[in-house]
Scaffold this motif. Sequence first.
Motif, PDB file in Angstrom:
ATOM      1  N   THR A 225     -32.552  44.610  12.445  1.00 28.96           N
ATOM      2  CA  THR A 225     -32.653  46.068  12.273  1.00 28.96           C
ATOM      3  C   THR A 225     -32.852  46.480  10.818  1.00 28.96           C
ATOM      4  O   THR A 225     -33.198  47.623  10.564  1.00 28.96           O
ATOM      5  CB  THR A 225     -31.416  46.788  12.835  1.00 28.96           C
ATOM      6  N   GLY A 226     -32.660  45.579   9.899  1.00 29.73           N
ATOM      7  CA  GLY A 226     -32.916  45.900   8.499  1.00 29.73           C
ATOM      8  C   GLY A 226     -34.388  46.144   8.217  1.00 29.73           C
ATOM      9  O   GLY A 226     -34.740  46.800   7.238  1.00 29.73           O
ATOM     10  N   CYS A 227     -35.252  45.636   9.097  1.00 27.39           N
ATOM     11  CA  CYS A 227     -36.699  45.809   8.914  1.00 27.39           C
ATOM     12  C   CYS A 227     -37.412  46.347  10.153  1.00 27.39           C
ATOM     13  O   CYS A 227     -38.386  47.069  10.029  1.00 27.39           O
ATOM     14  CB  CYS A 227     -37.337  44.472   8.533  1.00 27.39           C
ATOM     15  N   HIS A 228     -36.953  45.962  11.334  1.00 21.63           N
ATOM     16  CA  HIS A 228     -37.655  46.288  12.585  1.00 21.63           C
ATOM     17  C   HIS A 228     -36.898  47.320  13.402  1.00 21.63           C
ATOM     18  O   HIS A 228     -35.674  47.367  13.385  1.00 21.63           O
ATOM     19  CB  HIS A 228     -37.782  45.033  13.462  1.00 21.63           C
ATOM     20  N   LEU A 229     -37.651  48.076  14.181  1.00 24.75           N
ATOM     21  CA  LEU A 229     -37.082  48.913  15.230  1.00 24.75           C
ATOM     22  C   LEU A 229     -36.911  47.977  16.426  1.00 24.75           C
ATOM     23  O   LEU A 229     -37.889  47.481  16.979  1.00 24.75           O
ATOM     24  CB  LEU A 229     -38.042  50.054  15.571  1.00 24.75           C
ATOM     25  N   VAL A 230     -35.672  47.678  16.776  1.00 19.52           N
ATOM     26  CA  VAL A 230     -35.434  46.662  17.802  1.00 19.52           C
ATOM     27  C   VAL A 230     -34.938  47.235  19.129  1.00 19.52           C
ATOM     28  O   VAL A 230     -34.997  46.547  20.142  1.00 19.52           O
ATOM     29  CB  VAL A 230     -34.446  45.574  17.315  1.00 19.52           C
TER      30      VAL A 230
ATOM     31  N   PRO B 270     -42.367  47.419  15.300  1.00 26.30           N
ATOM     32  CA  PRO B 270     -41.274  47.542  16.277  1.00 26.30           C
ATOM     33  C   PRO B 270     -41.364  46.405  17.301  1.00 26.30           C
ATOM     34  O   PRO B 270     -42.452  45.958  17.653  1.00 26.30           O
ATOM     35  CB  PRO B 270     -41.546  48.885  16.960  1.00 26.30           C
ATOM     36  N   PHE B 271     -40.241  45.940  17.787  1.00 24.89           N
ATOM     37  CA  PHE B 271     -40.222  44.848  18.746  1.00 24.89           C
ATOM     38  C   PHE B 271     -41.007  45.186  20.008  1.00 24.89           C
ATOM     39  O   PHE B 271     -41.665  44.326  20.592  1.00 24.89           O
ATOM     40  CB  PHE B 271     -38.792  44.456  19.095  1.00 24.89           C
ATOM     41  N   ALA B 272     -40.950  46.431  20.475  1.00 23.23           N
ATOM     42  CA  ALA B 272     -41.698  46.817  21.677  1.00 23.23           C
ATOM     43  C   ALA B 272     -43.199  46.656  21.452  1.00 23.23           C
ATOM     44  O   ALA B 272     -43.927  46.239  22.354  1.00 23.23           O
ATOM     45  CB  ALA B 272     -41.362  48.247  22.089  1.00 23.23           C
ATOM     46  N   SER B 273     -43.671  46.943  20.249  1.00 27.19           N
ATOM     47  CA  SER B 273     -45.095  46.758  19.929  1.00 27.19           C
ATOM     48  C   SER B 273     -45.455  45.287  19.904  1.00 27.19           C
ATOM     49  O   SER B 273     -46.535  44.899  20.360  1.00 27.19           O
ATOM     50  CB  SER B 273     -45.425  47.384  18.569  1.00 27.19           C
ATOM     51  N   VAL B 274     -44.564  44.467  19.377  1.00 31.03           N
ATOM     52  CA  VAL B 274     -44.803  43.022  19.357  1.00 31.03           C
ATOM     53  C   VAL B 274     -44.930  42.510  20.788  1.00 31.03           C
ATOM     54  O   VAL B 274     -45.835  41.737  21.112  1.00 31.03           O
ATOM     55  CB  VAL B 274     -43.669  42.289  18.605  1.00 31.03           C
TER      56      VAL B 274
ATOM     57  N   GLY C  52     -51.863  38.493  24.181  1.00 24.62           N
ATOM     58  CA  GLY C  52     -51.532  37.101  23.906  1.00 24.62           C
ATOM     59  C   GLY C  52     -50.069  36.851  23.595  1.00 24.62           C
ATOM     60  O   GLY C  52     -49.695  35.736  23.221  1.00 24.62           O
ATOM     61  N   PHE C  53     -49.223  37.869  23.743  1.00 27.80           N
ATOM     62  CA  PHE C  53     -47.803  37.681  23.467  1.00 27.80           C
ATOM     63  C   PHE C  53     -47.239  36.594  24.378  1.00 27.80           C
ATOM     64  O   PHE C  53     -47.516  36.558  25.568  1.00 27.80           O
ATOM     65  CB  PHE C  53     -47.017  38.979  23.695  1.00 27.80           C
ATOM     66  N   ALA C  54     -46.428  35.745  23.801  1.00 29.95           N
ATOM     67  CA  ALA C  54     -45.706  34.727  24.573  1.00 29.95           C
ATOM     68  C   ALA C  54     -44.354  34.518  23.912  1.00 29.95           C
ATOM     69  O   ALA C  54     -44.275  34.334  22.690  1.00 29.95           O
ATOM     70  CB  ALA C  54     -46.483  33.425  24.627  1.00 29.95           C
ATOM     71  N   ALA C  55     -43.307  34.565  24.706  1.00 31.52           N
ATOM     72  CA  ALA C  55     -41.959  34.395  24.167  1.00 31.52           C
ATOM     73  C   ALA C  55     -41.831  33.067  23.423  1.00 31.52           C
ATOM     74  O   ALA C  55     -41.188  33.007  22.378  1.00 31.52           O
ATOM     75  CB  ALA C  55     -40.926  34.498  25.285  1.00 31.52           C
ATOM     76  N   ALA C  56     -42.452  32.014  23.927  1.00 31.63           N
ATOM     77  CA  ALA C  56     -42.358  30.702  23.273  1.00 31.63           C
ATOM     78  C   ALA C  56     -42.957  30.739  21.871  1.00 31.63           C
ATOM     79  O   ALA C  56     -42.418  30.117  20.948  1.00 31.63           O
ATOM     80  CB  ALA C  56     -43.048  29.638  24.116  1.00 31.63           C
ATOM     81  N   LYS C  57     -44.053  31.476  21.693  1.00 31.55           N
ATOM     82  CA  LYS C  57     -44.671  31.589  20.361  1.00 31.55           C
ATOM     83  C   LYS C  57     -43.734  32.314  19.397  1.00 31.55           C
ATOM     84  O   LYS C  57     -43.593  31.924  18.240  1.00 31.55           O
ATOM     85  CB  LYS C  57     -45.998  32.351  20.433  1.00 31.55           C
ATOM     86  N   ILE C  58     -43.107  33.383  19.858  1.00 31.23           N
ATOM     87  CA  ILE C  58     -42.185  34.139  19.006  1.00 31.23           C
ATOM     88  C   ILE C  58     -40.972  33.283  18.660  1.00 31.23           C
ATOM     89  O   ILE C  58     -40.526  33.255  17.507  1.00 31.23           O
ATOM     90  CB  ILE C  58     -41.747  35.451  19.696  1.00 31.23           C
TER      91      ILE C  58
ATOM     92  N   ALA D 193     -36.469  35.993  21.423  1.00 28.51           N
ATOM     93  CA  ALA D 193     -37.813  36.066  22.027  1.00 28.51           C
ATOM     94  C   ALA D 193     -37.731  36.609  23.457  1.00 28.51           C
ATOM     95  O   ALA D 193     -38.589  37.409  23.872  1.00 28.51           O
ATOM     96  CB  ALA D 193     -38.460  34.690  22.010  1.00 28.51           C
ATOM     97  N   ALA D 194     -36.719  36.213  24.212  1.00 29.61           N
ATOM     98  CA  ALA D 194     -36.550  36.721  25.576  1.00 29.61           C
ATOM     99  C   ALA D 194     -36.262  38.220  25.548  1.00 29.61           C
ATOM    100  O   ALA D 194     -36.761  38.972  26.405  1.00 29.61           O
ATOM    101  CB  ALA D 194     -35.419  35.980  26.286  1.00 29.61           C
ATOM    102  N   TYR D 195     -35.482  38.664  24.580  1.00 36.16           N
ATOM    103  CA  TYR D 195     -35.209  40.097  24.447  1.00 36.16           C
ATOM    104  C   TYR D 195     -36.494  40.856  24.127  1.00 36.16           C
ATOM    105  O   TYR D 195     -36.801  41.880  24.758  1.00 36.16           O
ATOM    106  CB  TYR D 195     -34.162  40.350  23.365  1.00 36.16           C
ATOM    107  N   ILE D 196     -37.269  40.348  23.177  1.00 37.51           N
ATOM    108  CA  ILE D 196     -38.539  41.009  22.828  1.00 37.51           C
ATOM    109  C   ILE D 196     -39.445  41.051  24.051  1.00 37.51           C
ATOM    110  O   ILE D 196     -40.059  42.080  24.345  1.00 37.51           O
ATOM    111  CB  ILE D 196     -39.227  40.309  21.639  1.00 37.51           C
ATOM    112  N   SER D 197     -39.517  39.972  24.790  1.00 32.76           N
ATOM    113  CA  SER D 197     -40.350  39.916  25.987  1.00 32.76           C
ATOM    114  C   SER D 197     -39.906  40.950  27.022  1.00 32.76           C
ATOM    115  O   SER D 197     -40.749  41.529  27.721  1.00 32.76           O
ATOM    116  CB  SER D 197     -40.278  38.508  26.588  1.00 32.76           C
ATOM    117  N   ALA D 198     -38.629  41.224  27.102  1.00 34.02           N
ATOM    118  CA  ALA D 198     -38.105  42.193  28.058  1.00 34.02           C
ATOM    119  C   ALA D 198     -38.512  43.619  27.711  1.00 34.02           C
ATOM    120  O   ALA D 198     -38.400  44.522  28.541  1.00 34.02           O
ATOM    121  CB  ALA D 198     -36.588  42.092  28.130  1.00 34.02           C
ATOM    122  N   LEU D 199     -39.028  43.851  26.520  1.00 36.55           N
ATOM    123  CA  LEU D 199     -39.414  45.188  26.076  1.00 36.55           C
ATOM    124  C   LEU D 199     -40.835  45.569  26.486  1.00 36.55           C
ATOM    125  O   LEU D 199     -41.282  46.668  26.170  1.00 36.55           O
ATOM    126  CB  LEU D 199     -39.262  45.302  24.547  1.00 36.55           C
TER     127      LEU D 199
END
Length: 96
Positions: free
Chosen positions: A31-36, A49-53, A58-64, A89-95
């Motif tokens: 949270t110091g840098c990203h909107l999570v 922001p994590f939701a944008s990521v 081509g997003f893949a949790a394994a890559k993150i 990565a699983a949290y980001i993927s859930a967004l």
Amino acid sequence: YPLILAASLAATSTYAANPDQGETLAKRWCTGCHLVAADQKAAPTEAPPFASVAKRPGFAAAKIAFFLLDPHPKMPNMELSRDEAADIAAYISALK
């Protein structure tokens, strides 16, 4: 070698990944840098922001997860374990 490591990480960590733990870790480290999370008012930097990521083509949790184990120079070295990286990565993927 990096491709094998990424495939190995995906095969072992994706099944065990815990998005709830990932959210906790993201709120602590990112949270110091990203909107999570939706309850965060704004990101203090121009980091994506994590939701944008999560919505990038081509997003893949394994890559993150793999990326988080060897972060880019602007990121602090958090020294995450493989499980912690997979959880974030699983949290980001859930967004998505």
